[in-house]
Design a protein around this motif. Structure first.
Motif, short mmCIF file in Angstrom:
data_model
loop_
_atom_site.label_atom_id
_atom_site.label_comp_id
_atom_site.label_asym_id
_atom_site.label_seq_id
_atom_site.Cartn_x
_atom_site.Cartn_y
_atom_site.Cartn_z
N ASN A 61 27.43 -29.62 30.14
CA ASN A 61 26.96 -28.68 31.17
C ASN A 61 26.11 -29.36 32.25
N THR A 90 24.38 -32.08 32.29
CA THR A 90 23.05 -32.49 31.83
C THR A 90 22.94 -34.00 31.71
N HIS A 125 19.93 -30.28 26.29
CA HIS A 125 21.00 -29.28 26.37
C HIS A 125 21.14 -28.64 25.00
N ILE A 153 10.43 -29.39 34.31
CA ILE A 153 11.74 -29.69 34.89
C ILE A 153 12.09 -31.15 34.59
N PHE A 177 17.47 -29.81 33.47
CA PHE A 177 16.85 -28.87 32.53
C PHE A 177 15.63 -28.23 33.17
N CYS A 178 15.42 -26.94 32.88
CA CYS A 178 14.23 -26.21 33.31
C CYS A 178 13.79 -25.32 32.17
N SER A 179 12.53 -25.41 31.80
CA SER A 179 12.04 -24.64 30.65
C SER A 179 12.02 -23.13 30.91
N ASN A 180 12.11 -22.74 32.17
CA ASN A 180 12.18 -21.32 32.52
C ASN A 180 13.24 -21.15 33.61
N GLU A 181 14.42 -20.71 33.20
CA GLU A 181 15.54 -20.63 34.13
C GLU A 181 15.29 -19.62 35.25
N LYS A 182 14.37 -18.65 35.05
CA LYS A 182 14.12 -17.63 36.08
C LYS A 182 13.50 -18.21 37.34
N LYS A 192 13.85 -21.62 38.18
CA LYS A 192 14.42 -22.95 38.37
C LYS A 192 14.66 -23.19 39.86
N TYR A 200 16.30 -24.58 43.35
CA TYR A 200 17.70 -24.76 43.72
C TYR A 200 18.09 -26.25 43.70
#
Length: 572
Positions: free
Chosen positions: A148, A150, A164, A217, A227-232, A234, A236
């Motif tokens: 994905n 990564t 991932h 990040i 990778f982002c520990s909080n996808e909300k 993240k 761009y």
């Protein structure tokens, strides 16, 4: 020309002392406070940044340790010669007995390294056949792996991925992975795949920064966010936050701290500015409180000094100002300050002289008022007598009836009452005088007189000025009714230590200008022939009651006029 002193901030001793004391007490504190504030604030910011760097470095070190372990294990598998010798010899005969033995050896080697190193799991061998990857050993990894996007970094035939989701078919957890490509002489290439140990990364981001809303990040060596520990929240792309101290994501501002790994990838911590500044704000708040307390203490000390120096002057000033107040007889106290006490003694002597002078003026004014009232009284009585005799003359000329006896009797009583030397009488006597006056006027006019006395009998002996109500009744008849009509005389009390006397005529009424003209008679100190009766009423009210009475006039054109007097009970 009178000299008018200029008033400025430094015109008084008080302002000079206050400014001097507060300045000398607060300026050093302010200077020291500002310097120490800036120094301590910088130290706090540095400590906060060090703490953040420490936690970010801790996370990066965990990742690097795992990647080092995977690199070391894969290197051992290559250097042992196991892969080159065995795979080269048996690759073309992969379906015979030797290949089965080879797979068992591969499985044992993989199990050995996984058991001896808990940070490593799911070691898997792949053979490249064209564009396909064939798994040759038994492991929990899926046949077709998914990364994905990564890809983390690549060097020396090693590619790192993640973090991932694991490619294991039996579990789901966050992992790092590595693919190492091995070149085999006279055979297709082979790759070794392995992942981080079971759930090793589950708590890697559970640091103190996470409780403050920090987001971590992971950025690859190609500056791609993997990778982002909080996808909300993240970002761009990484270019928007590269080489910047802050970034705005979803209308929230974040402070950025980035550290680069030896494997050529980087990790960034995004801390909400409000959380980043929380410790600084707490420090500022505490410092402000301490600063305010220090300022208050310094001002308190300045006030104590000011009181010690200036309080005698304040007391002396208050004593001087008392001469302009109603408390003029107040004795000025000594200040226990030699210089001031000498001035106070002179001041007390001066004040005694002023008090005596004021008493003399007050006595003379009172005698003057009494003389004016007496003069007004003597003018009113002939005026009233003239009007009464004129009525008698008219009545005797037009009619010859025995009712003249009642007329003369009432006139006699009224004259005797009005000629009394005592200027005070009772409310009952005033009411009787009004009734006699109405009886006399009824000889000329057709007057309907209605009397409503709604007070206790004990209140009828309330003292009041003599000849106070008759001028009001006379005005109601002559100017209100202009002859015939109805007069209502009411006396009430609302249990407030006051008596209300109301004289109403059902006449033509008065406009506002006439009402104002009557009220202005109360302010006229000169006795004149115009409105002499009303002038007498106002003079008597002011002399006897001062400001402790009320006088109202209510009038409606075409309906009549009400005059209301409110006087205190038993006022002498």
């Amino acid at each position: 020309m009178r000299y008018i002193p200029k008033i400025s901030l430094f015109s008084s001793l008080k302002s000079r002392l206050i400014i001097l004391l507060i300045t000398t007490c607060t300026i050093p504190i302010i200077i020291i406070g500002v310097i120490s504030f800036k120094t301590t604030l910088n130290i706090n910011k540095k400590n906060i940044n060090i703490a953040i760097e420490s936690e970010v470095s801790k996370i990066m070190l965990q990742f690097e340790n795992i990647m080092d372990n995977m690199r070391y294990v894969s290197q051992q598998l290559v250097l042992e010669g196991f892969i080159n010798n065995n795979i080269s010899a048996n690759f073309s005969k992969f379906n015979n007995y030797d290949s089965i033995q080879l797979l068992e050896e591969i499985q044992q080697k993989a199990a050995f390294y996984e058991v001896s190193n808990p940070n490593i799991a799911n070691i898997t061998y792949y053979i490249h056949e064209g564009n396909k990857l064939n798994k040759i050993n038994s492991s929990l990894i899926k046949e077709r792996m998914s990364f994905n996007n990564t890809k983390l970094s690549t060097y020396n035939n090693i590619t790192y991925f993640g973090p991932h989701r694991t490619n294991s078919i039996v579990s789901d957890y966050l992992s790092l992975s590595m693919v190492r490509q091995v070149l085999i002489d006279d055979s297709p290439d082979m790759s070794i795949y392995m992942e981080s140990g079971y759930r090793i990364l589950d708590n890697v981001f559970d640091v103190e920064l996470s409780s403050r809303g920090a987001v971590f990040i992971i950025v690859s060596n190609t500056e791609e966010i993997v990778f982002c520990s909080n996808e909300k929240i993240k970002p761009y792309n990484y270019s928007n936050m590269k080489n910047r101290d802050t970034v705005i994501i979803n209308n929230d501002k974040y402070h950025i701290l980035t550290r680069k790994s030896k494997f050529d990838w980087s990790i960034s911590a995004l801390i909400p500015v409000r959380e980043y500044n929380k410790d600084i704000s707490s420090f500022i708040y505490k410092y402000i409180i301490i600063f305010i307390i220090a300022i208050c203490v310094s001002i308190f000390i300045a006030i104590l000094i000011w009181k010690m120096v200036y309080i005698p002057f304040i007391r002396f000033s208050k004593n001087l100002k008392s001469i302009t107040s109603n408390n003029i007889i107040h004795q000025v106290e000594m200040m226990n300050v030699k210089e001031l006490d000498e001035d106070i003694e002179v001041f007390n002597n001066m004040k005694e002289q002023i008090i005596q002078l004021a008493k003399n003026i007050e006595r003379e004014n009172k005698l003057k008022v009494q003389l004016e009232i007496k003069q007004l009284f003597y003018k009113i009585n002939p005026h009233f007598l003239y009007n009464t005799l004129d009525t008698l003359k008219w009545y005797a000329r037009t009619r010859k009836e025995e009712e003249i006896v009642k007329f003369v009797s009432a006139l006699n009583k009224l004259l005797i009452y009005n000629m009394e030397k005592n200027k005070l009488t009772t409310l009952q006597s005033e009411i009787i005088a009004v009734e006699n006056y109405i009886l006399i006027q009824n000889m000329k006019y057709d007057i309907e007189f209605v009397k409503n006395i709604n007070i206790k009998d004990s209140l009828l002996i309330t003292t009041m000025p003599r000849f106070l109500l008759q001028p009001l009744v006379e005005n109601a008849i002559i100017h209100g009714l202009e002859g015939d009509g109805k007069i209502i005389f009411e006396v009430t009390s609302d249990d407030s230590n006051y008596i209300n006397i109301k004289i109403s005529d059902m006449g033509y009424g008065m406009d506002e200008d006439k009402i104002m003209a009557i009220k202005q008679l109360s302010e006229n100190d000169n006795i004149s022939g115009q409105g002499i009766g009303m002038q007498y009423v106002f003079k008597m009210l002011n002399n006897e009651y001062g400001t402790n009475y009320k006088f109202y006039i209510n009038s409606i054109i075409g309906e009549g006029t009400d005059i209301i007097i409110t006087i205190p009970i038993n006022n002498i």
